[in-house]
Structures are given as structure tokens and as C-alpha cells.
Design a protein around this motif. Structure first.
Motif, mmCIF file in Angstrom:
data_model
loop_
_atom_site.group_PDB
_atom_site.id
_atom_site.type_symbol
_atom_site.label_atom_id
_atom_site.label_comp_id
_atom_site.label_asym_id
_atom_site.label_seq_id
_atom_site.Cartn_x
_atom_site.Cartn_y
_atom_site.Cartn_z
ATOM 1 N N UNK A 1 8.228 11.095 5.994
ATOM 2 C CA UNK A 1 7.608 11.249 4.684
ATOM 3 C C UNK A 1 6.649 10.083 4.463
ATOM 4 N N UNK A 2 5.441 10.414 4.006
ATOM 5 C CA UNK A 2 4.434 9.394 3.707
ATOM 6 C C UNK A 2 4.463 9.121 2.212
ATOM 7 N N UNK A 3 4.627 7.853 1.838
ATOM 8 C CA UNK A 3 4.678 7.465 0.433
ATOM 9 C C UNK A 3 3.501 6.548 0.114
ATOM 10 N N UNK A 4 2.866 6.831 -1.012
ATOM 11 C CA UNK A 4 1.745 6.028 -1.486
ATOM 12 C C UNK A 4 2.207 5.193 -2.679
ATOM 13 N N UNK B 1 5.335 10.520 -2.858
ATOM 14 C CA UNK B 1 5.255 11.205 -1.578
ATOM 15 C C UNK B 1 3.995 12.043 -1.528
ATOM 16 N N UNK B 2 3.159 11.787 -0.534
ATOM 17 C CA UNK B 2 1.877 12.471 -0.427
ATOM 18 C C UNK B 2 1.786 13.346 0.823
ATOM 19 N N UNK B 3 2.799 13.311 1.678
ATOM 20 C CA UNK B 3 2.740 14.122 2.881
ATOM 21 C C UNK B 3 4.016 14.034 3.692
ATOM 22 N N UNK B 4 4.199 15.013 4.562
ATOM 23 C CA UNK B 4 5.357 15.033 5.456
ATOM 24 C C UNK B 4 4.885 15.358 6.873
ATOM 25 N N UNK B 5 5.571 14.779 7.840
ATOM 26 C CA UNK B 5 5.267 14.987 9.261
ATOM 27 C C UNK B 5 6.539 15.464 9.946
ATOM 28 N N UNK C 1 -8.072 6.303 5.767
ATOM 29 C CA UNK C 1 -7.545 5.380 6.773
ATOM 30 C C UNK C 1 -6.042 5.185 6.594
ATOM 31 N N UNK C 2 -5.591 5.093 5.354
ATOM 32 C CA UNK C 2 -4.163 4.924 5.090
ATOM 33 C C UNK C 2 -3.361 6.131 5.566
ATOM 34 N N UNK D 1 0.818 -1.206 0.000
ATOM 35 C CA UNK D 1 0.000 0.000 0.000
ATOM 36 C C UNK D 1 0.854 1.260 0.000
ATOM 37 N N UNK D 2 1.924 1.269 0.777
ATOM 38 C CA UNK D 2 2.780 2.441 0.880
ATOM 39 C C UNK D 2 3.736 2.280 2.034
ATOM 40 N N UNK D 3 4.366 3.373 2.431
ATOM 41 C CA UNK D 3 5.307 3.301 3.547
ATOM 42 C C UNK D 3 5.460 4.664 4.195
ATOM 43 N N UNK D 4 6.044 4.646 5.390
ATOM 44 C CA UNK D 4 6.395 5.849 6.132
ATOM 45 C C UNK D 4 7.889 5.780 6.415
ATOM 46 N N UNK D 5 8.613 6.833 6.100
ATOM 47 C CA UNK D 5 10.072 6.845 6.302
ATOM 48 C C UNK D 5 10.458 8.032 7.171
ATOM 49 N N UNK D 6 11.333 7.775 8.165
ATOM 50 C CA UNK D 6 11.786 8.828 9.071
ATOM 51 C C UNK D 6 13.227 9.214 8.766
ATOM 52 N N UNK D 7 13.627 10.377 9.298
ATOM 53 C CA UNK D 7 15.034 10.740 9.216
ATOM 54 C C UNK D 7 15.798 10.080 10.360
#
Length: 414
Positions: free
Chosen positions: A200-203, A237-241, A396-397, A187-193
Motif C-alpha cells: 500500500x502506498x501512503x501519501x 492511501x493513494x495506491x496498492x501494488x 516521482x514519488x 513525504x509518505x511510505x510504502x507498506x507490505x504484507x
């Protein structure tokens, strides 16, 4: 014969309707299939060879009435699985079911896998919970208020934490036993520094209605012969936190900001709408339908939204993204702690607890109710159980990815 009996009969039939049990992962036994998680669209429905079965030849009016009554009578899992069984009969049943089943924004329910990437309802939240498994470094998202005793909660998404030398990845899948990017369940992933302060949220699929291209590294992966032509090979990439640094620990609880590049700010304005995908891409070719010049030209980076790539030849102007910020807690003098009103959905104090609201400028055309509306709240109710309630315009994702960022270690933020 009742509608439930009809659906039960369809489920048990192995010939003529495509053996519905094949929707599970091939090679698993029937018990595992019965407890399987949401399957991808292309694996959910049987092939077109079943179109000529007796069920496909029902009069359209009768078929429409049957599926509508089934959909209206089943409102929650696991009973709502019969709606999915209707869509598994043949192509005509699938098209009618997809036509009748509304998006989560309209009906407040999750049915097909694509529902997990569609915005939630506006008037009330979709309530879920996350179970953390420290032994396997997995995080499982279920629908429902809290874990049931019989384990009948529906698994929506699963994530596995993967530590690397310079970052941490949370790989998100539709199932809990396959986290490979070469899988149709990815589905995607979340990657941190490195510090765990930026994510970063990846779809796995491009945002609906926004022209976003993958990086050059992803383009090289597409040309690799090791990638299946039926599998999504990209990350968008669809978003950053971002979490504010608090090295001296003088600012209280964590402070976070989320920039949702795939959701325009106009979606929360009067009459605004959020992007709503209708289906998962069936093949890589569908990924490129919006990018005809991808093979000939390099991606263009838009200066107005750092990190957002747009297709060559398109306008460089992009919609202003929606920005979320955590709602500031208040200090309780008697309890000597920071507090937020979670309306009974959070029962254990934790540094991970948070509520997100839209970061709105007073001059912007946004109703007052939207300015105070909690779009996402996350909190602890047990040792490894957390609640997650999300509203429109988050899916939800997206909500799950934001909550996963709270699980990563942040020594510089607390």
C-alpha cells in the motif's frame, strides 16, 4: 553583471535577504548544507520580514524579466539550483518564480519539492537512478542518467527500509538523515504484507481533487499533543501494488498490478488530465479544509473502490482508478532468457527489472499510442545502482514507491 553573478551574490549575502543558507537542516555545517537535498516549501523560503529589502522593491516588470531569463537559462541540476535561490530572496521573488516555473508535465524538469508529487511529462520520460545502501537499508533517488563522478547529482527522495513483525515499511523522506513522521520532510511510505506480495502506498497529504480521509487511528494521532501543529500527521492511501503468487515457479518473471486510487483512468484518455497538487500543506489545518465534518463524523468507505474513504455528505461515486500492469517479456531462444526492450537504460539481468503499461480494455476511448506506452520502467545497471524512468501520469514519488516494492523479498513470487 551576469545573472549567475547576481544569484551568487544573493546566495552569499547574510543580511537583508534572509540568509539563504538557513534552508538546510539547522545545526549542520555549511558543507552539509551545500550537499543537502530538496527542502520542504516552508523551510525553503525565508520569513516575510525580508519583504522590505532592496531586492523586494525591484519594479515588477524588471523582476519578471530577471527570473524568466534565469529560469530559461538553467535546465538541469546543479545549475538549476539558482532558480531556487531566486525564490529564496523574499515573498515577491518567490511568487514570481513560482508563477514562471512550470510543472514537470509542461517543462519536463523538477525544481521545487512539490514537483516530486506532480505528474511527469507526456512526450518523454524523466530519467532518474536509485542507489541502494545495504548497510543502512536506505534507497536514494537521484535525478540524472547515471551517477556522476563528482557527485553532483541531485537527491530527490530517500527511503529507509524498516522490518516489522508482520510487515515491512519503506519510509520516504526529502532528506536522507531524517525519516521521522514528525518531521516536515516526511513525504509518505510504502507498506507490505507479511509475504511481501501486496503493498500500500501512503501519501502524507490528501490526493489533489479526490476526497480521501485517513483512518480512525490517524484521527486519534491528530488529537495527540505530541504532534506539532506545523507537521503532517496523516497517511492517505493513494495506491496498492500486488504481485501474483508463483509458488511452483512455472509462470516466468514476476507479475504485478498497480491500482492508483489517486489517478483517475480518464487522465490517459483523450483530453484527460491527472491531479496536480500546487503546494505542500503548511499546517494540519490545511489538511482539514476539504473535510469540515471530520471531527464530528466517522469516515465513510466507498464500496466502489475498496479502501478508499470519502468525506461524509459527498457523492459516493468515485472516478475509475488507473490500473498499471507489467509488460509481458518475451522468451529469447538464443539467450535462453526473458527479455524486454529497455532502450539501453538497463544493462544487468535481474528479477527486479520491469516495465509498466496501462491496463486498458479495447472498448475504452484511449489512443493506440497510450496503450503501448511504457509509463514506468525500472532496471539494474550495477551492483547497487538501478535506473528509474517515469512518464505522465505518474509522479516521482509514486514511481519511486512502486520501484521500492521490487526491493522487498518475495519468496512466493519467483
Amino acid at each position: 553583471m551576469s545573472f549567475k553573478s547576481i544569484i551568487r551574490e544573493l546566495k552569499e549575502m547574510k543580511d537583508g535577504i534572509g540568509s539563504i543558507s538557513r534552508r538546510g537542516v539547522e545545526g549542520k555545517n555549511c558543507r552539509n548544507r551545500k550537499k543537502s537535498h530538496i527542502a520542504p516549501d516552508q523551510a525553503l523560503f525565508p520569513s516575510d520580514s525580508n519583504q522590505q529589502s532592496q531586492w523586494a522593491n525591484l519594479p515588477p516588470e524588471l523582476l519578471l524579466d530577471i527570473v524568466r531569463r534565469v529560469e530559461e537559462s538553467e535546465t538541469s541540476w546543479p545549475a538549476r539550483a539558482v532558480v531556487v535561490f531566486c525564490a529564496s530572496v523574499c515573498r515577491s521573488w518567490r511568487e514570481v518564480t513560482k508563477e514562471i516555473v512550470k510543472t514537470p508535465e509542461q517543462c519536463g524538469r523538477l525544481t521545487f519539492p512539490i514537483s516530486l508529487k506532480q505528474p511527469g511529462p507526456r512526450d518523454f520520460p524523466i530519467q532518474c537512478f536509485i542507489r541502494r545502501d545495504g548497510a543502512t537499508a536506505q534507497y536514494l533517488l537521484f535525478s540524472g542518467l547515471m551517477p556522476s563522478e563528482d557527485g553532483s547529482n541531485k537527491l530527490l527522495l530517500a527511503a529507509r527500509k524498516v522490518r516489522r513483525a508482520t510487515c515491512t515499511d519503506f519510509v520516504i523522506s526529502l532528506v536522507a538523515n531524517d525519516f521521522s513522521r514528525a518531521s516536515s520532510t516526511y513525504v509518505g511510505k510504502l507498506r507490505s504484507n507479511f509475504l511481501g506480495t501486496k503493498f500500500s502506498i501512503y501519501d502524507s497529504q490528501p490526493p489533489c481533487g479526490i476526497a480521501v480521509q485517513p483512518t480512525n487511528r490517524m484521527s486519534r494521532r491528530f488529537h495527540s499533543k505530541q504532534v506539532s501543529p506545523r507537521v503532517s500527521a496523516y497517511n492517505y492511501r493513494i495506491g496498492t501494488i500486488s504481485y501474483e503468487l508463483n509458488v511452483l515457479r512455472t509462470r516466468g518473471p514476476r507479475r504485478m498490478n498497480c491500482i492508483m486510487d489517486s489517478i483517475p483512468f480518464s487522465s490517459i484518455e483523450e483530453g484527460g488530465t491527472a491531479p496536480t497538487p500546487s503546494s505542500f500543506p503548511q499546517s494540519l489545518e490545511e489538511h482539514f479544509s476539504s473535510f469540515p465534518d471530520l471531527k464530528e463524523k466517522e469516515p465513510v468507505i466507498c464500496s466502489e473502490a475498496p479502501g478508499l474513504s470519502v468525506s461524509p455528505g459527498l457523492t459516493m461515486g468515485t472516478p475509475e482508478p488507473l490500473v498499471l500492469k507489467n509488460k509481458a517479456p518475451r522468451w529469447h531462444e538464443q539467450l535462453q532468457c526473458w527479455c524486454l526492450n529497455f532502450k539501453g537504460r538497463v544493462t544487468v539481468a535481474s528479477v527486479k527489472n520491469f516495465q509498466l503499461v496501462a491496463a486498458i480494455d479495447p472498448t475504452q476511448n484511449v489512443p493506440a499510442a497510450e496503450q503501448e506506452k511504457v509509463i514506468l520502467q525500472f532496471g539494474k545497471i550495477g551492483k547497487d545502482i538501478f535506473t528509474m524512468d517515469y512518464h505522465y501520469p505518474l509522479s516521482a514519488f509514486q514511481a519511486f514507491a512502486i520501484c521500492l516494492s521490487s526491493f522487498d523479498t518475495k519468496p512466493a513470487c519467483e
